[in-house]
Design a protein around this motif. Structure first.
Motif, mmCIF file in Angstrom:
data_model
loop_
_atom_site.group_PDB
_atom_site.id
_atom_site.type_symbol
_atom_site.label_atom_id
_atom_site.label_comp_id
_atom_site.label_asym_id
_atom_site.label_seq_id
_atom_site.Cartn_x
_atom_site.Cartn_y
_atom_site.Cartn_z
ATOM 1 N N ARG A 393 0.846 -1.238 0.088
ATOM 2 C CA ARG A 393 -0.019 -0.038 -0.022
ATOM 3 C C ARG A 393 0.751 1.287 -0.084
ATOM 4 O O ARG A 393 0.583 2.187 -0.647
ATOM 5 C CB ARG A 393 -0.823 -0.071 1.275
ATOM 6 C CG ARG A 393 -2.110 1.167 1.158
ATOM 7 C CD ARG A 393 -3.130 0.884 2.093
ATOM 8 N NE ARG A 393 -2.521 1.093 3.523
ATOM 9 C CZ ARG A 393 -3.299 0.837 4.727
ATOM 10 N NH1 ARG A 393 -4.643 0.152 4.434
ATOM 11 N NH2 ARG A 393 -2.658 1.263 5.814
ATOM 12 N N PHE A 396 2.302 1.935 -3.441
ATOM 13 C CA PHE A 396 1.415 2.293 -4.468
ATOM 14 C C PHE A 396 1.076 3.578 -4.232
ATOM 15 O O PHE A 396 0.921 4.679 -5.216
ATOM 16 C CB PHE A 396 0.096 1.480 -4.544
ATOM 17 C CG PHE A 396 -1.139 1.640 -5.503
ATOM 18 C CD1 PHE A 396 -1.012 1.536 -6.717
ATOM 19 C CD2 PHE A 396 -2.198 2.647 -5.015
ATOM 20 C CE1 PHE A 396 -1.811 1.950 -7.583
ATOM 21 C CE2 PHE A 396 -2.878 3.100 -5.839
ATOM 22 C CZ PHE A 396 -2.915 2.616 -7.248
ATOM 23 N N TRP A 397 1.005 4.223 -2.915
ATOM 24 C CA TRP A 397 0.680 5.523 -2.375
ATOM 25 C C TRP A 397 1.836 6.351 -3.039
ATOM 26 O O TRP A 397 1.466 7.395 -3.477
ATOM 27 C CB TRP A 397 0.642 5.421 -0.962
ATOM 28 C CG TRP A 397 0.786 7.023 -0.262
ATOM 29 C CD1 TRP A 397 -0.149 8.012 -0.581
ATOM 30 C CD2 TRP A 397 1.958 7.327 0.310
ATOM 31 N NE1 TRP A 397 0.497 9.005 0.274
ATOM 32 C CE2 TRP A 397 1.924 8.700 0.608
ATOM 33 C CE3 TRP A 397 3.029 6.843 0.821
ATOM 34 C CZ2 TRP A 397 2.261 9.372 1.434
ATOM 35 C CZ3 TRP A 397 4.140 7.644 1.664
ATOM 36 C CH2 TRP A 397 3.864 9.005 1.772
ATOM 37 N N SER A 400 1.620 6.661 -6.959
ATOM 38 C CA SER A 400 0.434 7.750 -7.031
ATOM 39 C C SER A 400 0.786 9.091 -6.630
ATOM 40 O O SER A 400 0.426 10.123 -7.559
ATOM 41 C CB SER A 400 -0.792 7.275 -6.238
ATOM 42 O OG SER A 400 -1.218 6.187 -6.435
ATOM 43 N N THR A 408 -4.216 8.828 -12.684
ATOM 44 C CA THR A 408 -4.268 7.698 -11.488
ATOM 45 C C THR A 408 -3.950 6.500 -12.277
ATOM 46 O O THR A 408 -3.696 6.170 -13.312
ATOM 47 C CB THR A 408 -6.044 7.438 -11.290
ATOM 48 O OG1 THR A 408 -6.738 7.141 -12.287
ATOM 49 C CG2 THR A 408 -6.615 8.920 -10.688
ATOM 50 N N GLN A 410 -3.918 2.099 -12.016
ATOM 51 C CA GLN A 410 -4.856 1.069 -11.584
ATOM 52 C C GLN A 410 -4.501 0.310 -10.165
ATOM 53 O O GLN A 410 -3.467 0.073 -10.231
ATOM 54 C CB GLN A 410 -5.010 -0.173 -12.680
ATOM 55 C CG GLN A 410 -6.156 -1.138 -12.396
ATOM 56 C CD GLN A 410 -6.101 -2.050 -13.686
ATOM 57 O OE1 GLN A 410 -5.348 -1.862 -14.573
ATOM 58 N NE2 GLN A 410 -6.837 -3.209 -13.722
ATOM 59 N N TYR A 411 -5.563 0.178 -9.308
ATOM 60 C CA TYR A 411 -5.453 -0.326 -8.205
ATOM 61 C C TYR A 411 -4.675 -1.845 -8.272
ATOM 62 O O TYR A 411 -5.596 -2.714 -9.091
ATOM 63 C CB TYR A 411 -6.472 -0.348 -7.164
ATOM 64 C CG TYR A 411 -6.855 1.051 -6.655
ATOM 65 C CD1 TYR A 411 -6.187 1.613 -5.754
ATOM 66 C CD2 TYR A 411 -7.818 1.871 -7.205
ATOM 67 C CE1 TYR A 411 -6.459 2.798 -5.048
ATOM 68 C CE2 TYR A 411 -7.986 3.217 -6.651
ATOM 69 C CZ TYR A 411 -7.545 3.488 -5.865
ATOM 70 O OH TYR A 411 -7.493 4.746 -5.356
ATOM 71 N N PHE A 415 -6.551 -5.047 -3.188
ATOM 72 C CA PHE A 415 -6.805 -3.866 -2.215
ATOM 73 C C PHE A 415 -8.255 -3.813 -2.089
ATOM 74 O O PHE A 415 -9.179 -3.788 -3.066
ATOM 75 C CB PHE A 415 -6.345 -2.519 -3.006
ATOM 76 C CG PHE A 415 -4.945 -2.103 -2.952
ATOM 77 C CD1 PHE A 415 -3.989 -2.818 -2.813
ATOM 78 C CD2 PHE A 415 -4.873 -0.639 -2.992
ATOM 79 C CE1 PHE A 415 -2.769 -2.402 -2.692
ATOM 80 C CE2 PHE A 415 -3.545 -0.360 -2.628
ATOM 81 C CZ PHE A 415 -2.559 -1.109 -2.294
ATOM 82 N N ASP A 419 -8.328 0.472 1.631
ATOM 83 C CA ASP A 419 -6.970 0.770 1.195
ATOM 84 C C ASP A 419 -7.128 1.906 0.129
ATOM 85 O O ASP A 419 -6.309 2.693 0.034
ATOM 86 C CB ASP A 419 -6.384 -0.719 0.465
ATOM 87 C CG ASP A 419 -6.160 -1.589 1.601
ATOM 88 O OD1 ASP A 419 -5.818 -1.137 2.592
ATOM 89 O OD2 ASP A 419 -6.349 -2.695 1.331
ATOM 90 N N LYS A 420 -7.975 1.885 -0.825
ATOM 91 C CA LYS A 420 -8.216 2.876 -1.873
ATOM 92 C C LYS A 420 -8.486 4.134 -1.475
ATOM 93 O O LYS A 420 -7.917 4.945 -1.652
ATOM 94 C CB LYS A 420 -9.250 2.301 -2.804
ATOM 95 C CG LYS A 420 -9.175 1.269 -3.479
ATOM 96 C CD LYS A 420 -10.533 0.542 -4.428
ATOM 97 C CE LYS A 420 -10.145 -0.793 -5.154
ATOM 98 N NZ LYS A 420 -11.319 -0.946 -5.956
ATOM 99 N N VAL A 423 -5.314 5.750 0.319
ATOM 100 C CA VAL A 423 -4.336 6.118 -0.510
ATOM 101 C C VAL A 423 -4.827 7.358 -1.059
ATOM 102 O O VAL A 423 -4.006 8.413 -1.238
ATOM 103 C CB VAL A 423 -4.303 5.101 -1.587
ATOM 104 C CG1 VAL A 423 -3.423 5.763 -2.724
ATOM 105 C CG2 VAL A 423 -3.596 3.784 -1.105
ATOM 106 N N GLU A 424 -6.086 7.458 -1.498
ATOM 107 C CA GLU A 424 -6.545 8.677 -2.275
ATOM 108 C C GLU A 424 -6.565 9.856 -1.303
ATOM 109 O O GLU A 424 -6.167 10.931 -1.564
ATOM 110 C CB GLU A 424 -8.015 8.334 -2.718
ATOM 111 C CG GLU A 424 -8.162 7.737 -3.698
ATOM 112 C CD GLU A 424 -9.474 7.331 -4.312
ATOM 113 O OE1 GLU A 424 -10.248 7.848 -3.610
ATOM 114 O OE2 GLU A 424 -9.591 6.520 -5.064
#
Length: 448
Positions: A393, A396-397, A400, A408, A410-411, A415, A419-420, A423-424
């Motif tokens: 995570r 990916f953060w 991003s 953006t 793709q997750y 996840f 989690d989504k 991160v956002e």
């Protein structure tokens, strides 16, 4: 009825040539104990003494050093660099630094000196704390249902507040440097040999006055300080090669905190020569040679003599204890006038350095670390491994975070919704924090 002999102390007779009035027994008893009860060097005295020497560039001087300070100075003069390693980082206020540009981690080398500089900068203008969360509007956050937004709001309110203090150091032209006229005059006087000679004579006269008054213990304390004045100015403290020099082509970007789970963080940016010297390089070189050995021997003896003088006052009582109280009050008054804040201010003035500071509050560490990563402009991210453990995570953060706004990724598989959203939210918070910091610190070229 109490006799007047009680004011003379345990000896029972006045040995001074100056006649002093009668004192109640409670006054003499109390006055004799106060200096021994409150004027003792703390376990951090090595740490503080080394920091003062680093900022002053010479041995520190005070009217009435705490009992144990002379012993600390003796250890400073007679030990090897191991003493500096211990005193600078083990004073109970040890800090850790992360070099964002290089990915390295190290203990802060000049703990007391850098702490004095930071304390001075934060209290200089009583900086307000800018709450980053208050600047984030719903449009900055990812779309969510009304219920999920309320749940997320409750979660954020339970987070520990995290404070990020930012300092941007720069060199300034001597003619354009802002100075305090009062402190500038005091500094100029302190450098004059005539002033030091007058100080020596004044202390000697004070010791003679105490002798004539029969306050022999207090007179001994002052006389010890008179002899120390000679050794203080006879020992030269040299700066090392490379002091305040930048050996790289880029500005500094170093994060400092007490530990990886701290609540307050300090980001040093700007002139790398200043920042690297404060955090990573020695600021002084230990004196060597026969002169340093003789001075160390004297300070060791001075510690023993001061202990004997203060315990003599406690046993003698009478006016001797009261005179020592007066000396202690004068010492605290001078210490307040020439405190560590003044040492930091004088060091920055002497080295032609200035700094812009800002304070920002975050609701979590991801916002702080993300904002620092964006402000630095570096692609290196292993510096944060101790603070935010590597994790899918987190990776990916970071990916991003470095994308242009509006794009953006793709997750990854696995996840979940939590989690989504996290991160956002963390990406949005970091980006907004960068905008706020740049608005609040427009003069900080290192982060603009």
């Amino acid at each position: 009825m109490a006799s007047n002999n009680e004011s003379f102390g345990s000896i029972g007779v006045s040995l001074g040539l100056i006649s002093l009035p009668y004192l109640p027994t409670i006054v003499t008893e109390w006055a004799a104990l106060i200096p021994l009860a409150i004027h003792l060097a703390s376990y951090q005295d090595d740490y503080i003494t080394t920091g003062n020497i680093s900022l002053l560039g010479r041995l520190p001087a005070s009217l009435f050093p705490a009992l144990g300070t002379f012993s600390n100075i003796a250890r400073f003069l007679e030990r090897d660099p191991e003493y500096l390693d211990y005193a600078s980082t083990k004073g109970g206020l040890g800090q850790k630094a992360w070099d964002v540009n290089w990915g390295s981690t190290f203990p802060v080398a000049n703990g007391a000196a850098s702490a004095s500089i930071i304390s001075f900068l934060l209290k200089k203008r009583r900086l307000p704390i800018m709450n980053i969360h208050a600047w984030i509007t719903p449009s900055n956050l990812p779309a969510a249902s009304s219920r999920s937004t309320q749940v997320q709001k409750r979660r954020e309110d339970t987070y520990r507040p995290q404070i990020l203090n930012i300092y941007n150091f720069r060199r300034v032209d001597k003619r354009r440097q802002r100075r305090s006229p009062f402190r500038h005059v005091l500094n100029q006087l302190g450098e004059l040999r005539l002033f030091r000679a007058l100080l020596f004579i004044g202390l000697l006269a004070l010791a003679v006055f105490f002798v004539l008054s029969g306050a022999f213990g207090t007179a001994a304390v002052v006389f010890i300080r008179v002899v120390c004045e000679v050794y203080i100015h006879s020992i030269a403290i040299r700066r090392p090669l490379g002091y305040l020099e930048n050996n790289e082509t880029h500005d500094a970007f170093m994060l400092v905190a007490a530990h990886e789970n701290a609540m307050e963080w300090h980001l040093y940016t700007g002139d790398r020569g200043i920042v690297d010297t404060l955090l990573n390089k020695p600021m002084i070189m230990l004196p060597e040679g026969r002169g340093a050995y003789i001075a160390a021997t004297w300070f060791r003896c001075a510690h023993i003599c001061q202990l004997m003088a203060m315990t003599f006052v406690a046993a003698q009582k009478g006016w001797d204890g009261v005179c020592l109280i007066f000396l202690l009050i004068a010492h605290y008054g001078l210490t307040w006038l020439f405190n560590r804040k003044a040492l930091a201010s004088n060091w920055m003035e002497r080295e032609h350095a200035e700094a812009e500071a800002g304070r920002f509050e975050f609701s979590g560490r991801h916002g702080i670390i993300g904002a620092i990563q964006l402000l630095s402009g570096t692609k290196i991210n292993n510096w944060m491994d101790d603070i935010l453990v590597p994790h899918p995570r987190r990776d990916f953060w970071l990916e991003s975070l470095m994308l242009p706004e509006g794009k953006t990724l793709q997750y990854p598989a696995g996840f979940n919704e939590h989690d989504k959203k996290k991160v956002e939210r963390d990406v949005a918070t970091a980006r907004k924090a960068v905008m706020v910091i740049k608005q609040c610190m427009p003069g900080s070229t290192a982060i603009a």
